[in-house]
Write an enzyme that holds these catalytic residues in place. Structure first.
Site, PDB file in Angstrom:
ATOM      1  N   ARG A  45     -19.293   1.998  -6.309  1.00 52.87           N
ATOM      2  CA  ARG A  45     -18.598   0.754  -5.954  1.00 52.87           C
ATOM      3  C   ARG A  45     -18.974   0.305  -4.539  1.00 52.87           C
ATOM      4  O   ARG A  45     -19.011  -0.885  -4.256  1.00 52.87           O
ATOM      5  CB  ARG A  45     -17.093   0.915  -6.151  1.00 52.87           C
ATOM      6  N   TYR A  89     -29.383   9.519 -10.528  1.00 56.65           N
ATOM      7  CA  TYR A  89     -29.974   9.036  -9.282  1.00 56.65           C
ATOM      8  C   TYR A  89     -30.985  10.042  -8.737  1.00 56.65           C
ATOM      9  O   TYR A  89     -31.748   9.738  -7.835  1.00 56.65           O
ATOM     10  CB  TYR A  89     -28.868   8.763  -8.255  1.00 56.65           C
ATOM     11  N   LYS A 139     -19.919   8.783 -20.197  1.00 56.69           N
ATOM     12  CA  LYS A 139     -19.905   8.567 -18.747  1.00 56.69           C
ATOM     13  C   LYS A 139     -18.510   8.773 -18.214  1.00 56.69           C
ATOM     14  O   LYS A 139     -17.581   8.241 -18.818  1.00 56.69           O
ATOM     15  CB  LYS A 139     -20.368   7.134 -18.474  1.00 56.69           C
ATOM     16  N   SER A 172     -22.384   8.346  -9.760  1.00 54.55           N
ATOM     17  CA  SER A 172     -22.538   8.373  -8.305  1.00 54.55           C
ATOM     18  C   SER A 172     -21.733   9.496  -7.642  1.00 54.55           C
ATOM     19  O   SER A 172     -22.229  10.156  -6.728  1.00 54.55           O
ATOM     20  CB  SER A 172     -22.115   7.015  -7.733  1.00 54.55           C
ATOM     21  N   LYS A 179     -16.745   5.600 -22.111  1.00 55.19           N
ATOM     22  CA  LYS A 179     -16.727   5.455 -20.659  1.00 55.19           C
ATOM     23  C   LYS A 179     -15.291   5.636 -20.198  1.00 55.19           C
ATOM     24  O   LYS A 179     -14.381   4.931 -20.642  1.00 55.19           O
ATOM     25  CB  LYS A 179     -17.239   4.075 -20.256  1.00 55.19           C
ATOM     26  N   GLU A 226     -14.459   5.294 -30.967  1.00 55.19           N
ATOM     27  CA  GLU A 226     -15.313   4.332 -30.242  1.00 55.19           C
ATOM     28  C   GLU A 226     -16.743   4.386 -30.785  1.00 55.19           C
ATOM     29  O   GLU A 226     -17.390   3.355 -30.989  1.00 55.19           O
ATOM     30  CB  GLU A 226     -15.331   4.649 -28.734  1.00 55.19           C
ATOM     31  N   LYS A 283      -9.034   0.389 -13.749  1.00 55.51           N
ATOM     32  CA  LYS A 283      -9.685  -0.090 -14.982  1.00 55.51           C
ATOM     33  C   LYS A 283      -9.132   0.594 -16.239  1.00 55.51           C
ATOM     34  O   LYS A 283      -9.801   0.672 -17.254  1.00 55.51           O
ATOM     35  CB  LYS A 283     -11.202   0.111 -14.851  1.00 55.51           C
TER      36      LYS A 283
HETATM   37  C1  PBG Z   1     -18.953  -0.700 -14.349  1.00 51.42           C
HETATM   38  C2  PBG Z   1     -19.861   0.381 -13.895  1.00 51.42           C
HETATM   39  C3  PBG Z   1     -19.452   1.568 -13.312  1.00 51.42           C
HETATM   40  C4  PBG Z   1     -20.597   2.288 -13.010  1.00 51.42           C
HETATM   41  C5  PBG Z   1     -21.684   1.539 -13.426  1.00 51.42           C
HETATM   42  N1  PBG Z   1     -21.221   0.340 -13.974  1.00 51.42           N
HETATM   43  C6  PBG Z   1     -18.084   2.095 -13.125  1.00 51.42           C
HETATM   44  C7  PBG Z   1     -17.132   1.329 -12.325  1.00 51.42           C
HETATM   45  O1  PBG Z   1     -17.415   0.875 -11.218  1.00 51.42           O
HETATM   46  O2  PBG Z   1     -16.015   1.194 -12.806  1.00 51.42           O
HETATM   47  C8  PBG Z   1     -20.588   3.623 -12.342  1.00 51.42           C
HETATM   48  C9  PBG Z   1     -21.882   4.227 -12.048  1.00 51.42           C
HETATM   49  C10 PBG Z   1     -21.792   5.353 -11.087  1.00 51.42           C
HETATM   50  O3  PBG Z   1     -20.713   5.735 -10.599  1.00 51.42           O
HETATM   51  O4  PBG Z   1     -22.849   5.904 -10.809  1.00 51.42           O
HETATM   52  N2  PBG Z   1     -19.522  -1.645 -15.145  1.00 51.42           N
END
Ligand code: PBG
Length: 334
Positions: free
Chosen positions: A212, A321, A256, A282, A202, A241, A225
């Protein structure tokens, strides 16, 4: 050596592309509804749903509406859902303690969906970001996301989510040692058959922006992060990993975001031959939708092309999605 085609004429790659039936015969990769996992957002409303502004067409569902969505997904043949909660701001704190609420939104939704649609898979996530007052995925102490204390907490959360009926526990927070800790905790609680989907590679990505907003961390997140998600510049590190997650008994591994990281999917699949998932995140969703709104993309074709690209790279399934829309499109063409 004489090449037969040099004698008889010329190599013509286009012969295999002349007709749709011919292209179907030589097609190497195929997207099916079996490849789809639908991530859905949950909210604490007692009924109905509300739109996610930055993701046109995506809603946050009340538990009641999530059950309807699950029924719809099941009828479309989608194998599994992944749930992400948006809880009231005043329930969020520095340690994300609400993740341990057995009656919290995620667990309520799991119970309700499992009661109504027992044969759809439920994937829940133990990351703390929906539960913390700072939007980070772990416990924040003196400006540092502390690893081991976070792992202890999410292992407890995994058991609570499995108690509620989750089939697969995912861990999207990238703490070290979490897969092994979750496995041990699940086994100790008798959940030996509950699987673990490790967010193995990730990346610290700009493409999570709209998510978010969806879970309400966009205003809260302090800093970034990068001390726990991977550096977008790295590939070998994803292999290390994966080695760890597999040694700790991950059942599936994930990459991801999706499209900017197809090389990582291909490399992990080739190296480890594990069930390998991808997350079309997203930002990828919203970019395609924006292209449609602005009139410079054919949205349906862009969706199918992007998802087929994941298959070509070696992904076994994709969190997207677009899942219900794609399932509908695929049902019409076959
Ligand atoms: C963090 C998390 C993220 C997503 C799902 N769980 C990333 C983040 O906000 O740092 C992203 C999913 C998306 O963008 O569709 N636990």
């Amino acid at each position: 050596m004489t090449n037969v085609d040099d004698i008889t004429g010329s190599r013509r790659m286009r012969r295999n592309r002349r007709f749709e039936w011919q292209r179907r015969l030589v097609r190497e990769n195929r997207l099916t509804t079996d490849d789809l996992i639908w991530p859905i957002f949950l909210c604490e409303h007692t009924s109905g749903s509300e739109p996610v502004d930055l993701m046109p067409g995506v809603e946050r569902y009340s538990v009641e509406a999530a059950v309807d969505a699950a029924k719809r997904a099941f009828d479309l043949g989608i194998p599994a859902l992944a749930t992400f909660p948006n809880i009231a701001i005043d329930k969020r704190d520095a340690t994300g303690s609400a993740v341990l609420d057995a009656d919290g939104l995620i667990n309520q939704a799991t119970r309700a969906i499992k009661a109504a649609v027992p044969d759809i898979g439920i994937i829940t996530d133990v990351a703390l970001d929906p539960f913390t007052s700072h939007g980070h995925d772990g416990i924040l102490r003196d400006g540092i996301i502390v690893n081991d204390e976070t792992v202890e907490q999410i292992a407890k959360a995994a058991v609570i989510q499995a108690d509620a009926g989750a089939d697969i526990i995912s861990c999207s927070e990238m703490m070290d040692g979490r897969v092994g800790a979750i496995r041990a905790a699940l086994n100790a609680a008798g959940h030996n058959d509950v699987a673990i989907l490790a967010y193995t590679a990730k990346y610290a990505s700009a493409f999570y922006g709209p998510y978010r907003e969806a879970i309400g961390t966009d205003q809260m997140l302090k800093g970034d992060k990068r001390t726990y998600f991977m550096d977008p510049a790295n590939t070998d590190e994803a292999l290390r990993e994966a080695e760890l997650d597999i040694a700790e008994a991950a059942d599936m591994i994930m990459v991801k975001p999706g499209m900017p990281y197809l090389d990582i999917i291909a490399r992990l699949k080739a190296e480890f031959a594990m069930p390998t998932f991808a997350y079309q995140v997203s930002g990828e969703y919203s970019m395609i939708m924006a292209g449609g709104e602005k009139g410079f993309l054919d949205v349906d074709r862009a969706i199918l092309e992007s998802l087929t690209a994941f298959k070509r790279a070696g992904a076994d399934a994709v969190l997207t999605y677009f899942a219900p829309k794609v399932a509908q499109m695929l049902a019409q063409t076959t």
